[in-house]
Design an enzyme around this catalytic site. Structure first.
Site, PDB file in Angstrom:
ATOM      1  N   HIS A  59      14.323 -49.086   3.209  1.00 54.98           N
ATOM      2  CA  HIS A  59      13.194 -48.507   3.961  1.00 54.98           C
ATOM      3  C   HIS A  59      12.109 -49.528   4.298  1.00 54.98           C
ATOM      4  O   HIS A  59      10.920 -49.198   4.304  1.00 54.98           O
ATOM      5  CB  HIS A  59      12.571 -47.325   3.208  1.00 54.98           C
ATOM      6  CG  HIS A  59      13.491 -46.157   3.011  1.00 54.98           C
ATOM      7  ND1 HIS A  59      13.109 -44.998   2.373  1.00 54.98           N
ATOM      8  CD2 HIS A  59      14.787 -45.952   3.390  1.00 54.98           C
ATOM      9  CE1 HIS A  59      14.122 -44.138   2.352  1.00 54.98           C
ATOM     10  NE2 HIS A  59      15.157 -44.705   2.952  1.00 54.98           N
TER      11      HIS A  59
ATOM     12  N   GLU B 151      19.048 -37.580   8.446  1.00 54.47           N
ATOM     13  CA  GLU B 151      19.071 -37.503   6.985  1.00 54.47           C
ATOM     14  C   GLU B 151      17.708 -37.868   6.420  1.00 54.47           C
ATOM     15  O   GLU B 151      17.197 -37.209   5.521  1.00 54.47           O
ATOM     16  CB  GLU B 151      20.136 -38.454   6.414  1.00 54.47           C
ATOM     17  CG  GLU B 151      20.339 -38.347   4.901  1.00 54.47           C
ATOM     18  CD  GLU B 151      19.407 -39.208   4.069  1.00 54.47           C
ATOM     19  OE1 GLU B 151      19.234 -38.916   2.879  1.00 54.47           O
ATOM     20  OE2 GLU B 151      18.826 -40.180   4.592  1.00 54.47           O
ATOM     21  N   GLU B 152      17.117 -38.941   6.965  1.00 56.53           N
ATOM     22  CA  GLU B 152      15.939 -39.527   6.313  1.00 56.53           C
ATOM     23  C   GLU B 152      14.746 -38.587   6.256  1.00 56.53           C
ATOM     24  O   GLU B 152      14.064 -38.529   5.242  1.00 56.53           O
ATOM     25  CB  GLU B 152      15.537 -40.826   7.018  1.00 56.53           C
ATOM     26  CG  GLU B 152      16.549 -41.965   6.870  1.00 56.53           C
ATOM     27  CD  GLU B 152      16.662 -42.497   5.446  1.00 56.53           C
ATOM     28  OE1 GLU B 152      16.011 -41.954   4.542  1.00 56.53           O
ATOM     29  OE2 GLU B 152      17.414 -43.465   5.247  1.00 56.53           O
TER      30      GLU B 152
ATOM     31  N   ASP C 122      20.921 -48.877   5.252  1.00 54.32           N
ATOM     32  CA  ASP C 122      20.633 -47.449   5.133  1.00 54.32           C
ATOM     33  C   ASP C 122      20.496 -46.837   6.527  1.00 54.32           C
ATOM     34  O   ASP C 122      19.408 -46.746   7.041  1.00 54.32           O
ATOM     35  CB  ASP C 122      19.353 -47.270   4.316  1.00 54.32           C
ATOM     36  CG  ASP C 122      19.077 -45.829   3.966  1.00 54.32           C
ATOM     37  OD1 ASP C 122      19.967 -44.996   4.170  1.00 54.32           O
ATOM     38  OD2 ASP C 122      17.960 -45.536   3.505  1.00 54.32           O
TER      39      ASP C 122
ATOM     40  N   ASP D 184      26.167 -43.821   1.101  1.00 53.93           N
ATOM     41  CA  ASP D 184      24.750 -43.951   1.450  1.00 53.93           C
ATOM     42  C   ASP D 184      23.982 -44.598   0.307  1.00 53.93           C
ATOM     43  O   ASP D 184      22.874 -44.204  -0.020  1.00 53.93           O
ATOM     44  CB  ASP D 184      24.159 -42.568   1.799  1.00 53.93           C
ATOM     45  CG  ASP D 184      22.731 -42.683   2.323  1.00 53.93           C
ATOM     46  OD1 ASP D 184      22.346 -43.778   2.777  1.00 53.93           O
ATOM     47  OD2 ASP D 184      22.006 -41.671   2.266  1.00 53.93           O
TER      48      ASP D 184
ATOM     49  N   HIS E 294      25.017 -41.556   7.298  1.00 55.50           N
ATOM     50  CA  HIS E 294      24.073 -41.019   8.293  1.00 55.50           C
ATOM     51  C   HIS E 294      23.717 -42.062   9.341  1.00 55.50           C
ATOM     52  O   HIS E 294      23.481 -43.217   9.025  1.00 55.50           O
ATOM     53  CB  HIS E 294      22.840 -40.392   7.645  1.00 55.50           C
ATOM     54  CG  HIS E 294      21.977 -41.316   6.846  1.00 55.50           C
ATOM     55  ND1 HIS E 294      20.977 -42.060   7.417  1.00 55.50           N
ATOM     56  CD2 HIS E 294      21.946 -41.603   5.522  1.00 55.50           C
ATOM     57  CE1 HIS E 294      20.354 -42.754   6.477  1.00 55.50           C
ATOM     58  NE2 HIS E 294      20.930 -42.516   5.315  1.00 55.50           N
TER      59      HIS E 294
HETATM   60 ZN   LIG Z   1      20.307 -43.295   3.545  1.00 58.17          ZN
END
Ligand SMILES: [Zn+2]
Length: 461
Positions: free
Chosen positions: A420, A322-323, A288, A350, A276
């Site tokens: 994140h 996606e997130e 990510d 991912d 993504h």
């Molecule tokens: Zn991800």
């Protein structure tokens, strides 16, 4: 340019041709050893994949859905893919969630004043402008909240749940705020979903239950959550002020990035691989999922560079949103619904781009056996372990409609240290490991797209 190794590869395939004609088909390991080696050689010859991640994340920064930086990054990827000579390069329109964090902070007020390390959870509502100041009830689990429900009313509930696995611990992030609201809390804090911490808070999407009030929600660093818990255990009254100006804006326009090598014999049959392109609005979204996106993209570019054009179409897809919405994944399913019967395999990276170990596969037993054979081609880079069960968030919607799916597995030891956070930056990745991820995806996608038979499904569609 034709890579030198292609010459020996071509010779190898010609040598094998008579076996095919006699009906004595060589094993996958024999038939595709030379081409697999050439892909591995090309992927590991330099740091091209790592360099590309570097440009993506340094030039555009993080890429939250709805942001200008995401769309600028997508424009750049599309232009680069065209320069690479990929075919049918396009951005497929997607209407995406548009949430903005705004200004936010949290402060311990009692038993002493201290700024807390926090990040609002994605999708959170704002606090009133003056913030929310309230006593804190710390609980270690949902069960403890149920037991102490009478104490929660009017308070800020803090879930201080130690990390076990991501799947288990992230329930506090997704479901904690509504559980707290159900108990009468005015705001919710969680201990960051992290396997190690240097006091960095970790964001991520929360999910409001429509039957209870939406209360502001944020993650504290592991250290701060544990400190508040210790204070409570000593009988000290804990009071916190939380202030957040997050807002949900109208949906925004984004795109799934799509590019192909059109199959030479069966162009309608497609092997999809991707990651993504969006990320959270902190750090660079390097692990990510810039790394996974570029590994898939580079895998296809290497096929092109080596002059390989497999029997079936190989399609790289970099999904958007996606997130905090999965809108790209759902839009891909909807747009390509009629063609899913001819989606031979969908593959996603991912889980970070660290040292690859192999793939997790979800599909029929006979397909699994083929995947294991292809896996032997990756043993020389120790990435040939094929295990049952695997996929990814972005390919989930098409897997639910019967497309066999697989996820790249990597050594995830360090993933949830940085996931994140502001520290998800490219320096955490390694050029060699990035190259190995690219090689693994290239070999797997190429062989499935090239082998004479379609990968069998559990039930014939
Ligand atoms: Zn991800």
């Amino acid at each position: 340019m034709i890579h030198p190794s292609i010459l020996s590869l071509t010779a190898g395939l010609l040598f094998l041709a008579p076996l095919h004609l006699q009906g004595q088909r060589p094993s996958i390991a024999t038939a595709y050893r030379a081409v697999a080696d050439s892909l591995i050689q090309a992927a590991t010859a330099d740091s091209a994949a790592y360099a590309r991640v570097g440009v993506l994340v340094d030039r555009f920064g993080h890429r939250l859905a709805g942001s200008r930086s995401l769309e600028a990054a997508i424009d750049w990827v599309l232009a680069e893919m065209k320069k690479d000579g990929l075919q049918k390069v396009r951005g497929e329109p997607v209407s995406v969630t548009h949430w903005e964090r705004g200004q936010e902070w949290a402060e311990l007020v009692r038993p002493r004043r201290q700024r807390l390390a926090m990040l609002g959870l994605g999708g959170s509502v704002a606090t009133p402008v003056a913030g929310i100041t309230a006593p804190v009830l710390v609980v270690a689990s949902f069960e403890e909240l149920v037991r102490r429900r009478a104490e929660a009313k009017g308070k800020i509930v803090l879930f201080d749940a130690p990390f076990t696995t991501y799947g288990e611990t992230r329930r506090y992030r997704t479901d904690g705020p509504s559980a707290a609201a159900r108990a009468g809390a005015v705001a919710c804090l969680i201990r960051s979903v992290a396997s190690e911490s240097i006091r960095s808070p970790h964001t991520g999407r929360t999910r409001y239950d429509s039957t209870v009030a939406r209360i502001p929600a944020a993650a504290l660093s592991v250290e701060d959550a544990m400190m508040l818990h210790r204070m409570q255990d000593r009988g000290e009254p804990v009071v916190v002020t939380l202030r957040m100006s997050a807002r949900q804006l109208p949906n925004a326009r984004s795109r799934n990035v799509v590019a192909e090598l059109v199959g030479r014999e069966k162009p309608e049959e497609v092997v999809v691989l991707g990651g993504h392109i969006d990320s959270w609005d902190v750090g660079q979204g390097a692990m990510d999922d810039a790394g996974g996106s570029v590994a898939a993209w580079e895998a296809v570019r290497l096929m092109k560079q080596l002059g390989l054009r497999p029997r079936r179409t190989v399609r790289v897809v970099l999904w958007t949103n996606e997130e905090n919405g999965l809108r790209g994944a759902n839009a891909y399913r909807d747009r390509h619904r009629d063609q899913l019967v001819n989606h031979i395999l969908a593959m996603e990276s991912d889980a970070g781009t660290f040292k690859p170990t192999g793939f997790g596969f979800t599909g029929s037993d006979s397909a699994f056996a083929i995947m294991q054979q292809i896996g032997t081609l990756l043993e020389r880079i120790e990435a040939g372990q094929i295990v049952r069960g695997g996929g990814g968030a972005d390919i989930g919607p098409i897997m639910a409609l019967g497309v066999p799916g697989m996820g790249l597995n990597v050594d995830g030891t360090r993933y949830f240290w940085y996931h994140h956070t502001e520290a998800d930056t490219i320096d955490k990745l390694d050029p060699r490991e990035m190259a190995l991820c690219t090689a693994a995806m290239a070999v797997m996608a190429y062989v499935v797209a090239e082998m004479p038979e379609r990968l069998p499904r559990a039930t014939t569609p």
